[in-house]
Design an enzyme around this catalytic site. Structure first.
Site, PDB file in Angstrom:
ATOM      1  N   LYS A   1     -39.762 -25.994 -79.821  1.00 50.25           N
ATOM      2  CA  LYS A   1     -39.369 -26.557 -78.511  1.00 50.25           C
ATOM      3  C   LYS A   1     -38.969 -25.460 -77.535  1.00 50.25           C
ATOM      4  O   LYS A   1     -39.293 -25.501 -76.353  1.00 50.25           O
ATOM      5  CB  LYS A   1     -38.183 -27.536 -78.686  1.00 50.25           C
TER       6      LYS A   1
ATOM      7  N   GLN B   1     -32.913 -30.506 -81.637  1.00 53.38           N
ATOM      8  CA  GLN B   1     -33.193 -31.318 -82.831  1.00 53.38           C
ATOM      9  C   GLN B   1     -34.493 -32.102 -82.623  1.00 53.38           C
ATOM     10  O   GLN B   1     -35.385 -31.585 -81.987  1.00 53.38           O
ATOM     11  CB  GLN B   1     -32.001 -32.242 -83.175  1.00 53.38           C
TER      12      GLN B   1
ATOM     13  N   GLY C   1     -31.309 -23.941 -82.623  1.00 52.07           N
ATOM     14  CA  GLY C   1     -31.691 -22.530 -82.569  1.00 52.07           C
ATOM     15  C   GLY C   1     -33.085 -22.502 -81.984  1.00 52.07           C
ATOM     16  O   GLY C   1     -34.040 -22.929 -82.629  1.00 52.07           O
ATOM     17  N   HIS C   2     -33.205 -22.080 -80.749  1.00 50.46           N
ATOM     18  CA  HIS C   2     -34.496 -22.086 -80.059  1.00 50.46           C
ATOM     19  C   HIS C   2     -34.938 -20.651 -79.826  1.00 50.46           C
ATOM     20  O   HIS C   2     -34.242 -19.875 -79.169  1.00 50.46           O
ATOM     21  CB  HIS C   2     -34.376 -22.855 -78.728  1.00 50.46           C
TER      22      HIS C   2
ATOM     23  N   ASP D   1     -37.071 -27.579 -85.153  1.00 51.55           N
ATOM     24  CA  ASP D   1     -37.712 -26.260 -85.302  1.00 51.55           C
ATOM     25  C   ASP D   1     -39.224 -26.316 -85.111  1.00 51.55           C
ATOM     26  O   ASP D   1     -39.972 -25.538 -85.716  1.00 51.55           O
ATOM     27  CB  ASP D   1     -37.378 -25.645 -86.680  1.00 51.55           C
TER      28      ASP D   1
END
Ligand code: GDP
Ligand code: IMO
Ligand code: MG
Length: 426
Positions: free
Chosen positions: A16, A224, A40-41, A13
């Site tokens: 990225k 990640q 979750g991007h 988080d």
């Protein structure tokens, strides 16, 4: 011919997705090389927010080919839902490609993930319960199903039946659950998901190399982060893949010499979701402030992220493991109202100073951070557009991070928007 890797340097988080989206403007292909929908991007473009789990963050540009490579574990239901969401919002997914060698997440993976966490009780990892670990475990056990198995119905059914024979024994005899029906899963996967996804299935290795050979720019988007890496992270409190830049080689089928630029994304502070050691964790009102101002709640799971000060020991390790060529610092604006900002420069473990990450994890659990303290700047920097426009206190902080880590800062985020980035240049 060149490939660039975007990799998380902390516990995920870091931003990225935002930087991948930004850099993708100059890319012809953006590739996810590991993980699954545990990621979750978030991208914010013209005030619109997109939260992506599986689809590479380059998808918003029509000129970019988004590719899910062999190292990713794909839940087809989630992938289709994400494609539908994007299409509904006017983003085309017709160019999306999925590697025939990517492994599938099946319903028993998700169930086993949740059951295993429950079994671990207080020692739980705090997984996203998306079935990531069990899917990668099946891959290692050589009983996984791959995307290419969609193309051969009989093979798919046979592999599923034999995998389920084993998993049903675990579900019923170890965990006291009802068995799952192979036929019902096969119907769902072969009749609903396979027809939607097979037009997108490709030889991803061939596609990436063709692109590199014709001079294209390929961006490899890590999910990640370094400290969640199965080999190099804080095991067992890690994910089940290799997010580090070396993982991009394996997960996309390229060699190290294909990679030129490796951008380590680091938040100006640190967050962690789930269990595990975290030397600079804050349990006070400053931590609450970082969570509030930084909106530190999981993109998918909604869980509160654990906050802490930035840690140069971690970043030095990330610089080594990933061969970082530059750092991108995100969320500097979250410090706007703080009077003081701290940077951990070393650990004190039983009276001994450690400037490099101790390899014995027991020492990490005992590590007491040694901090350098910096003055805050007390003003809004979200509209600053260049390094020279930053308050001198912000510049002091960034220069010190650079010096401590030994890697130049190439970009700094001062807000969630695509345009809220300062380019430092060489
Ligand atoms: P990822 O998993 O590494 O892609 O990061 P996430 O998207 O899960 O979390 C990063 C969060 O920070 C998202 O909500 C982003 O919109 C937001 N973000 C990214 N960069 C910045 C920044 O420079 N400033 C602020 N305030 N928010 C940012
Ligand atoms: P992005 O790509 C933050 C964490 C989970 C848990 C551990 C193992 O958005 O940075 P898993 O479901 O992978 O088996 O969970 O890893 N985790 C993440 N934390 N960001 C992520 O992804 C994460 N993906 C997994 O919270 O501690
Ligand atoms: Mg995230």
């Amino acid at each position: 011919m060149s490939a660039t890797v975007v990799v998380g340097t902390q516990w995920g988080d870091e931003g990225k997705g935002k930087f991948t989206d930004l850099i993708a403007a100059e890319m012809s292909m953006v590739v996810r090389y590991q993980g699954g929908h545990n990621a979750g991007h978030t991208l914010v473009v013209d005030g619109e927010t997109f939260a992506l789990q599986l689809i590479p963050s380059g998808v918003l540009y029509p000129h970019v080919l988004p590719l899910i490579a062999n190292g990713v574990v794909v839940d087809p239901k989630v992938l289709i839902a994400e494609m539908d969401m994007l299409e509904k919002r006017g983003v085309s997914t017709k160019n999306l490609k999925v590697s025939s060698n990517a492994h599938l997440i099946l319903p028993y993976h998700q169930e086993l993930d949740a059951l295993h966490e429950r079994y671990l009780g207080e020692n739980k990892i705090g997984t996203t319960k998306r079935g990531i670990g069990p899917a990668y475990a099946d891959r290692s056990m050589r009983v996984g199903l791959r995307v290419q198995d969609f193309l051969d119905e009989e093979l798919f059914r046979n592999k599923l039946t034999s995998a389920l024979e084993y998993h049903n024994k675990v579900l019923t005899r170890v965990f006291n659950q009802l068995p799952l029906e192979a036929d019902a899963i096969a119907e769902e996967y072969l009749n609903i998901y396979a027809p939607r996804l097979t037009p997108h299935v490709v030889d991803s290795v061939g596609l990436i190399h063709d692109e590199l050979e014709k001079g294209g720019n390929v961006l490899l988007e890590g999910a990640q982060a370094t400290f969640l890496d199965l080999d190099h992270g804080t095991y067992p409190f890690v994910t089940s893949s290799n997010p580090v830049s070396g993982g991009a080689c394996v997960g996309a089928g390229i060699g190290p010499r294909n990679i030129e630029r490796i951008i380590g994304i680091a938040k100006a502070y640190v967050t962690r979701v789930g269990s595990g050691p975290f030397p600079t964790e804050l349990f006070n009102e400053i931590g609450d402030h970082l969570v509030d101002v930084g909106h530190e709640y999981g993109t998918n799971t909604g869980r509160r992220r654990r906050p802490g000060w930035i840690d140069a020991v971690m970043l030095r390790y990330a610089a080594r493991i990933n061969s970082l060529t530059e750092l991108a610092i995100t969320k500097l604006d979250v410090f706007d109202e703080l009077e003081e900002i701290k940077i951990c420069v070393a650990y004190d473990v039983d009276g001994e100073r450690h400037e490099q990450l101790p390899s014995n994890q027991t020492l990490l659990h005992k590590a007491v951070p040694i901090y350098e303290t910096f003055s805050g700047w007390g003003c809004d920097i979200s509209e600053v557009t260049s390094r020279s426009g930053l308050p001198k206190e912000a510049e002091n902080y960034l220069s010190f991070v650079e010096e401590q880590v030994g890697v130049p800062i190439g970009m700094v985020g001062v807000g969630p928007g695509r345009e809220q980035v300062l380019h430092f240049g060489g």
